[in-house]
Design a protein around this motif. Structure first.
Motif, PDB file in Angstrom:
ATOM      1  N   ARG A   2      -7.215 -12.531   3.280  1.00  0.00           N
ATOM      2  CA  ARG A   2      -6.553 -12.519   1.978  1.00  0.00           C
ATOM      3  C   ARG A   2      -7.551 -12.202   0.865  1.00  0.00           C
ATOM      4  NH1 ARG A   2      -3.643 -17.143   3.750  1.00  0.00           N
ATOM      5  NH2 ARG A   2      -5.054 -18.499   2.569  1.00  0.00           N
ATOM      6  N   LEU A   3      -8.741 -12.769   0.972  1.00  0.00           N
ATOM      7  CA  LEU A   3      -9.774 -12.466  -0.026  1.00  0.00           C
ATOM      8  C   LEU A   3     -10.147 -10.985  -0.005  1.00  0.00           C
ATOM      9  CD1 LEU A   3     -12.404 -15.362  -0.108  1.00  0.00           C
ATOM     10  CD2 LEU A   3     -11.009 -14.505  -1.982  1.00  0.00           C
ATOM     11  N   ASP A   4     -10.288 -10.426   1.173  1.00  0.00           N
ATOM     12  CA  ASP A   4     -10.640  -9.013   1.281  1.00  0.00           C
ATOM     13  C   ASP A   4      -9.607  -8.135   0.570  1.00  0.00           C
ATOM     14  OD1 ASP A   4     -12.972  -9.420   2.708  1.00  0.00           O
ATOM     15  OD2 ASP A   4     -11.995  -9.314   4.664  1.00  0.00           O
ATOM     16  N   VAL A   5      -8.323  -8.436   0.785  1.00  0.00           N
ATOM     17  CA  VAL A   5      -7.269  -7.629   0.175  1.00  0.00           C
ATOM     18  C   VAL A   5      -7.253  -7.813  -1.341  1.00  0.00           C
ATOM     19  CG1 VAL A   5      -4.766  -7.296   0.033  1.00  0.00           C
ATOM     20  CG2 VAL A   5      -5.857  -7.578   2.257  1.00  0.00           C
ATOM     21  N   LEU A   6      -7.453  -9.038  -1.811  1.00  0.00           N
ATOM     22  CA  LEU A   6      -7.506  -9.271  -3.250  1.00  0.00           C
ATOM     23  C   LEU A   6      -8.641  -8.494  -3.901  1.00  0.00           C
ATOM     24  CD1 LEU A   6      -6.844 -13.128  -3.406  1.00  0.00           C
ATOM     25  CD2 LEU A   6      -5.349 -11.326  -4.281  1.00  0.00           C
ATOM     26  N   LEU A   7      -9.733  -8.326  -3.172  1.00  0.00           N
ATOM     27  CA  LEU A   7     -10.882  -7.585  -3.692  1.00  0.00           C
ATOM     28  C   LEU A   7     -10.739  -6.076  -3.520  1.00  0.00           C
ATOM     29  CD1 LEU A   7     -12.048 -10.478  -3.756  1.00  0.00           C
ATOM     30  CD2 LEU A   7     -14.166  -9.559  -2.863  1.00  0.00           C
ATOM     31  N   GLY A   8      -9.667  -5.648  -2.865  1.00  0.00           N
ATOM     32  CA  GLY A   8      -9.476  -4.228  -2.618  1.00  0.00           C
ATOM     33  C   GLY A   8     -10.308  -3.703  -1.469  1.00  0.00           C
ATOM     34  N   HIS A   9     -10.712  -4.593  -0.550  1.00  0.00           N
ATOM     35  CA  HIS A   9     -11.540  -4.200   0.591  1.00  0.00           C
ATOM     36  C   HIS A   9     -10.708  -4.167   1.870  1.00  0.00           C
ATOM     37  CE1 HIS A   9     -15.222  -6.091  -1.656  1.00  0.00           C
ATOM     38  NE2 HIS A   9     -14.788  -4.979  -2.216  1.00  0.00           N
TER      39      HIS A   9
ATOM     40  N   GLY B 101     -11.800  -4.216  -8.328  1.00  0.00           N
ATOM     41  CA  GLY B 101     -11.302  -3.454  -7.187  1.00  0.00           C
ATOM     42  C   GLY B 101      -9.873  -3.685  -6.782  1.00  0.00           C
ATOM     43  N   ASN B 102      -9.160  -4.650  -7.391  1.00  0.00           N
ATOM     44  CA  ASN B 102      -7.797  -4.943  -6.940  1.00  0.00           C
ATOM     45  C   ASN B 102      -6.838  -3.802  -7.293  1.00  0.00           C
ATOM     46  OD1 ASN B 102      -4.935  -6.324  -7.705  1.00  0.00           O
ATOM     47  ND2 ASN B 102      -5.892  -7.311  -5.946  1.00  0.00           N
ATOM     48  N   ASN B 103      -6.074  -3.367  -6.320  1.00  0.00           N
ATOM     49  CA  ASN B 103      -5.170  -2.225  -6.522  1.00  0.00           C
ATOM     50  C   ASN B 103      -3.963  -2.570  -7.386  1.00  0.00           C
ATOM     51  OD1 ASN B 103      -6.384  -0.029  -4.792  1.00  0.00           O
ATOM     52  ND2 ASN B 103      -6.204  -1.638  -3.263  1.00  0.00           N
ATOM     53  N   ASP B 104      -3.425  -3.770  -7.252  1.00  0.00           N
ATOM     54  CA  ASP B 104      -2.287  -4.159  -8.090  1.00  0.00           C
ATOM     55  C   ASP B 104      -2.675  -4.172  -9.561  1.00  0.00           C
ATOM     56  OD1 ASP B 104      -0.541  -4.444  -5.974  1.00  0.00           O
ATOM     57  OD2 ASP B 104      -1.030  -6.550  -5.650  1.00  0.00           O
TER      58      ASP B 104
END
Length: 452
Positions: free
Chosen positions: A236-243, A65-68
């Protein structure tokens, strides 16, 4: 022109041979910071070595799920499409351009119908014979750039996995620190209640109560800091997972034990295993091919052009074989003067090739430094962790003695409060040392370029 052709036939316009090992500094046969015996074996997947299911689940979700990472994958598709574009001129180009024209009275209208109309159906074919490989070099350069983008994507996946695991570890450390601070607050609150009761009975000094209250409030401030670190880690974990960064992740509650060291391989193996080195070398070779293509732009070009079609006064005439016509032309062109543009392009590509070579060498040096640094740091971090573990036991013993002595009136309140602070400081330092050990192991695995 003849001189250029002869030079090419003699092999002057060729890409230089490149070897990843020969283009960098001489490498030792083994890592300096670790014994040779500990380096044997193939560098493999490292995530499972932590035996931490939470980290495995989070990395799996992040890779999906990560956007990067998805953006890096899109760059690969862009590069592959660009490679097809670069190679397209070497293939025949076919164009159909039907047309309609209308003219009024006059000499120019004689070829037209009585009503002044003319229908055309031309079909044009063009093709450049890539005699010297100029187009092939450009296509090969684009392919290598796409290979570099793919290596970047692999490296981004490894970095994402490491960042996800590191954030999980930091979140677990923050939660354990929160528990340690909360336990210290409970102990200090018990002391404050005791002093408050004794003060109410006139058996305790107000200064002792004030000092204990101040110390309790300091501990509560540390609790808020630990809680804030938990919120930051969750988001930070949420963003890394794309959530969406809701900050409600319930995973990562305990730091795992440091796993046994995995094989580190040999320095020379790093050149073909680590993605950023592979990408840098692919970009170097791509620049070599761009330089070769620029040099070959000075050589003659052979072009084949063919045209055919039909014209008529009505649409029906276009299908009449008698209205068809065609032509074929073979052309040779030799650049003579282009305002120094061609030579400037060669100079530009040569400078870019030199830049890519230096960047490759620096990438290798940085990678070697990261591995050696992580290998050397682990021993020091282990020694620090062991020393702090001993310090925690000692401060806990000192705190118990201080409590006993204070109740017997042999030490003052300052000594007791200092024992509380020393215990909390030692426990927090031990947690940080364990986190540093785990993060250093992550840095080593990432530096080695092994798969997650």
């Amino acid at each position: 022109m003849a001189a250029w052709v002869l030079c090419f036939l003699a092999g002057c316009v060729q890409t230089p041979p490149r070897d990843p090992l020969q283009e960098t500094v001489p490498l030792p046969v083994s890592w300096r910071a670790r014994p040779v015996a500990a380096q044997k074996g193939e560098v493999g997947a490292w995530l499972a070595s932590f035996r931490y299911p939470d980290a495995v689940a989070l990395v799996t979700a992040a890779l999906d799920g990560n956007n990067d990472l998805q953006a890096a994958a899109a760059r690969i598709r862009q590069a592959r499409a660009q490679a097809r574009i670069e190679g397209a001129p070497a293939r025949p180009q076919l164009e159909l351009a039907p047309g309609f024209a209308h003219a009024g009275a006059g000499r120019e209208a004689r070829a037209y119908a009585d009503d002044g109309t003319l229908w055309t159906l031309p079909l044009n074919l063009s093709w450049e014979w890539d005699l010297w490989g100029r187009i092939a070099d450009a296509r090969r350069a684009a392919d290598l750039s796409a290979d570099a983008a793919e290596a970047d994507w692999r490296g981004a996946g490894l970095s994402l996995a490491a960042a996800t695991v590191q954030t999980c570890f930091e979140l677990a450390e923050a939660r354990q620190r929160l528990a340690v601070v909360q336990a210290s607050i409970d102990d200090r609150a018990t002391l404050v209640d005791l002093l408050q009761g004794r003060f109410n009975l006139g058996l305790a000094d107000g200064l002792d109560l004030s000092l204990a209250l101040t110390d309790l409030n300091d501990a509560r401030a540390e609790l808020q800091d630990a809680d804030n670190r938990i919120q930051l880690g969750q988001r930070r974990l949420d963003v890394l997972l794309g959530h969406y960064p809701a900050g409600e992740t319930g995973l990562c509650r305990q730091l795992p034990e440091l796993p046994e060291p995995l094989p580190a391989g040999l320095p020379a193996e790093l050149l073909t295993r680590r993605p950023d080195i592979v990408a840098a070398f692919a970009r170097l070779r791509a620049q070599d091919h761009r330089l070769s293509s620029a040099r070959k732009a000075l050589l003659p070009r052979v072009n084949l052009a063919a045209g055919g079609g039909s014209l008529g006064n009505t649409l029906a005439d276009l299908s009449d074989p008698r209205a068809a016509a065609w032509n074929l032309a073979l052309g040779l062109s030799q650049p003579l003067y282009a305002g120094d543009r061609l030579q400037a392009d060669i100079d530009l590509r040569a400078a870019q090739s030199d830049e890519a070579l230096y960047l490759y060498r620096q990438t290798v040096l940085n990678a070697l430094r990261e591995v050696e640094q992580s290998l050397a740091a682990e021993r020091k971090l282990l020694e620090r962790e062991q020393a702090l573990a001993g310090a925690v036991k000692q401060t806990e013993t000192s705190r118990e003695l201080a409590i006993y002595s204070y109740r017997n009136g042999t030490v003052d309140i300052l000594t007791l409060l200092d024992s509380y602070r020393s215990t909390l400081t030692a426990q927090a330092a031990l947690l940080q040392a364990r986190l540093n050990l785990l993060n250093n192991r992550l840095a080593l695995y990432l530096a080695l370029g092994g798969g997650a």
